[in-house]
Write a protein that holds these residues in place. Structure first.
Motif, PDB file in Angstrom:
ATOM      1  N   ASP A  98       0.499  -0.790  -0.195  1.00 15.62           N
ATOM      2  CA  ASP A  98       0.117   0.450  -0.219  1.00 15.62           C
ATOM      3  C   ASP A  98       1.127   0.958  -0.323  1.00 15.62           C
ATOM      4  N   ALA A  99       1.562   1.735   0.440  1.00 12.97           N
ATOM      5  CA  ALA A  99       2.882   2.529   0.348  1.00 12.97           C
ATOM      6  C   ALA A  99       3.313   2.870  -0.693  1.00 12.97           C
ATOM      7  N   ARG A 100       3.533   1.797  -0.965  1.00 14.61           N
ATOM      8  CA  ARG A 100       4.713   1.781  -2.170  1.00 14.61           C
ATOM      9  C   ARG A 100       3.650   2.372  -3.843  1.00 14.61           C
ATOM     10  N   LYS A 101       2.300   1.610  -3.481  1.00 15.98           N
ATOM     11  CA  LYS A 101       1.331   1.893  -4.342  1.00 15.98           C
ATOM     12  C   LYS A 101       0.744   3.458  -4.126  1.00 15.98           C
ATOM     13  N   TRP A 102       0.584   4.218  -2.970  1.00 10.68           N
ATOM     14  CA  TRP A 102      -0.037   5.807  -2.695  1.00 10.68           C
ATOM     15  C   TRP A 102       1.669   6.164  -2.883  1.00 10.68           C
ATOM     16  N   PHE A 103       2.529   5.795  -2.734  1.00  7.57           N
ATOM     17  CA  PHE A 103       3.852   6.603  -2.853  1.00  7.57           C
ATOM     18  C   PHE A 103       4.424   7.242  -4.069  1.00  7.57           C
ATOM     19  N   ASP A 104       3.868   6.190  -5.198  1.00  9.66           N
ATOM     20  CA  ASP A 104       4.366   5.994  -6.989  1.00  9.66           C
ATOM     21  C   ASP A 104       3.168   6.790  -6.888  1.00  9.66           C
ATOM     22  N   ALA A 105       1.783   6.516  -6.125  1.00  8.50           N
ATOM     23  CA  ALA A 105       0.789   7.310  -7.254  1.00  8.50           C
ATOM     24  C   ALA A 105       0.751   9.342  -6.989  1.00  8.50           C
ATOM     25  N   LEU A 106       1.476   9.439  -6.004  1.00  8.31           N
ATOM     26  CA  LEU A 106       1.371  10.718  -5.368  1.00  8.31           C
ATOM     27  C   LEU A 106       2.424  11.936  -5.690  1.00  8.31           C
ATOM     28  N   ALA A 107       3.331  10.714  -6.151  1.00  4.99           N
ATOM     29  CA  ALA A 107       5.313  11.275  -6.735  1.00  4.99           C
ATOM     30  C   ALA A 107       5.184  11.120  -8.380  1.00  4.99           C
ATOM     31  N   GLU A 108       3.243  10.871  -8.679  1.00  8.45           N
ATOM     32  CA  GLU A 108       3.027  11.740 -10.096  1.00  8.45           C
ATOM     33  C   GLU A 108       3.295  12.820 -10.816  1.00  8.45           C
ATOM     34  N   GLY A 109       4.758  13.260 -11.492  1.00  2.59           N
ATOM     35  CA  GLY A 109       4.713  15.233 -11.389  1.00  2.59           C
ATOM     36  C   GLY A 109       4.589  15.696 -10.333  1.00  2.59           C
ATOM     37  N   GLY A 110       5.636  15.068  -9.321  1.00  2.00           N
ATOM     38  CA  GLY A 110       5.721  15.641  -8.181  1.00  2.00           C
ATOM     39  C   GLY A 110       7.325  15.981  -8.194  1.00  2.00           C
ATOM     40  N   GLN A 111       7.672  15.844  -6.648  1.00  2.00           N
ATOM     41  CA  GLN A 111       8.744  15.687  -6.607  1.00  2.00           C
ATOM     42  C   GLN A 111       9.605  14.431  -5.350  1.00  2.00           C
ATOM     43  N   VAL A 112      10.016  13.519  -5.495  1.00  2.00           N
ATOM     44  CA  VAL A 112      10.600  12.961  -4.444  1.00  2.00           C
ATOM     45  C   VAL A 112      11.626  13.667  -3.472  1.00  2.00           C
ATOM     46  N   MET A 113      11.318  13.475  -2.090  1.00  3.36           N
ATOM     47  CA  MET A 113      12.781  14.283  -1.492  1.00  3.36           C
ATOM     48  C   MET A 113      13.587  13.215  -0.759  1.00  3.36           C
ATOM     49  N   GLN A 114      12.670  12.102  -0.718  1.00  4.44           N
ATOM     50  CA  GLN A 114      13.168  10.578   0.471  1.00  4.44           C
ATOM     51  C   GLN A 114      12.263   9.263  -0.007  1.00  4.44           C
ATOM     52  N   PRO A 115      13.408   8.551  -1.478  1.00  2.00           N
ATOM     53  CA  PRO A 115      12.978   7.389  -1.937  1.00  2.00           C
ATOM     54  C   PRO A 115      12.138   6.901  -0.248  1.00  2.00           C
ATOM     55  N   LEU A 116      11.475   5.994  -1.057  1.00  2.00           N
ATOM     56  CA  LEU A 116      11.034   4.952  -0.547  1.00  2.00           C
ATOM     57  C   LEU A 116      11.988   3.623  -0.103  1.00  2.00           C
ATOM     58  N   THR A 117      11.749   3.701   1.332  1.00  2.00           N
ATOM     59  CA  THR A 117      12.705   2.845   1.614  1.00  2.00           C
ATOM     60  C   THR A 117      12.651   2.150   3.284  1.00  2.00           C
ATOM     61  N   GLN A 118      13.213   1.354   3.510  1.00  2.00           N
ATOM     62  CA  GLN A 118      13.037   0.615   5.229  1.00  2.00           C
ATOM     63  C   GLN A 118      14.320   1.419   5.062  1.00  2.00           C
ATOM     64  N   THR A 119      13.862   1.264   6.907  1.00  2.00           N
ATOM     65  CA  THR A 119      15.141   2.165   7.535  1.00  2.00           C
ATOM     66  C   THR A 119      14.635   1.449   9.176  1.00  2.00           C
ATOM     67  N   PHE A 120      15.852   2.035  10.203  1.00  2.00           N
ATOM     68  CA  PHE A 120      15.339   1.416  11.242  1.00  2.00           C
ATOM     69  C   PHE A 120      14.260   1.682  12.031  1.00  2.00           C
ATOM     70  N   PHE A 121      13.402   2.095  11.521  1.00  2.00           N
ATOM     71  CA  PHE A 121      11.946   2.661  12.272  1.00  2.00           C
ATOM     72  C   PHE A 121      10.756   2.046  11.660  1.00  2.00           C
ATOM     73  N   THR A 122      10.649   1.586  10.417  1.00  2.00           N
ATOM     74  CA  THR A 122       9.635   0.851   9.487  1.00  2.00           C
ATOM     75  C   THR A 122      10.299   0.410   8.692  1.00  2.00           C
ATOM     76  N   SER A 123       9.406  -0.558   7.882  1.00  2.00           N
ATOM     77  CA  SER A 123      10.023  -1.660   6.822  1.00  2.00           C
ATOM     78  C   SER A 123       9.695  -0.260   5.338  1.00  2.00           C
ATOM     79  N   SER A 124       8.983   1.094   5.356  1.00  4.23           N
ATOM     80  CA  SER A 124       8.922   1.924   4.223  1.00  4.23           C
ATOM     81  C   SER A 124       8.321   3.360   4.776  1.00  4.23           C
ATOM     82  N   PHE A 125       9.403   3.795   4.463  1.00  2.00           N
ATOM     83  CA  PHE A 125       9.304   4.946   5.030  1.00  2.00           C
ATOM     84  C   PHE A 125      10.111   6.351   3.503  1.00  2.00           C
ATOM     85  N   GLY A 126       9.356   7.445   3.357  1.00  2.00           N
ATOM     86  CA  GLY A 126       9.386   8.341   2.048  1.00  2.00           C
ATOM     87  C   GLY A 126       9.083   9.227   2.181  1.00  2.00           C
TER      88      GLY A 126
END
Length: 143
Positions: A98-126
């Protein structure tokens, strides 16, 4: 008490509503156009509370339901210069998919500041800014 976000798209509200419906599955709960408002009293216009009324077909007020949240949107004064500085909207997804689906949809025509990735506090953050300049933070709920 309830605190809600109210976003002014300065003339691009219809476009934003269509985008969020597609990107996030948002549902329009309420939509009022300037043409539906009663005439503004002359006294309001004289004291600086009114000013020029945007075109009749512009969105005076709308409410979108996005998941469990309601966002309020408007065309504002239709200045063409929407600015969303110093704030971000945050989505907490249940799954990485779900995170990937919504992130990619919102990023369309926008600007990614922090790619969606695994971090020390969660499996997906962007973080991103969508095509309207609205900042979004995406995170998967910790298990």
């Amino acid at each position: 008490m309830k605190v809600q976000s109210y976003l002014s798209f300065e003339g691009r509200c219809d476009e934003a509503i269509a985008f969020y419906k597609k990107a996030l599955g948002a549902e329009v709960v309420q939509l009022m156009r300037y043409s539906e408002a009663p005439p503004m009293p002359a006294s309001d216009m004289e004291d600086g509370c009114g000013g020029a009324t945007p075109a009749a077909d512009k969105v005076m007020h709308s409410v979108l339901r996005v998941g469990e949240t309601e966002l309020m949107l408007s065309d504002g004064r239709c200045s063409g210069q929407a600015e969303f500085k110093g704030i971000m909207l945050s989505i907490t997804a249940s799954t990485d998919a779900d995170a990937r689906k919504w992130f990619d949809a919102l990023a369309e025509g926008g600007q990614v500041m922090q790619p969606l990735t695994q971090t020390f506090f969660t499996s997906s953050f962007g973080m991103l800014t969508d095509r309207f300049g609205v900042g979004w933070l995406m995170v998967v709920a910790a298990a």
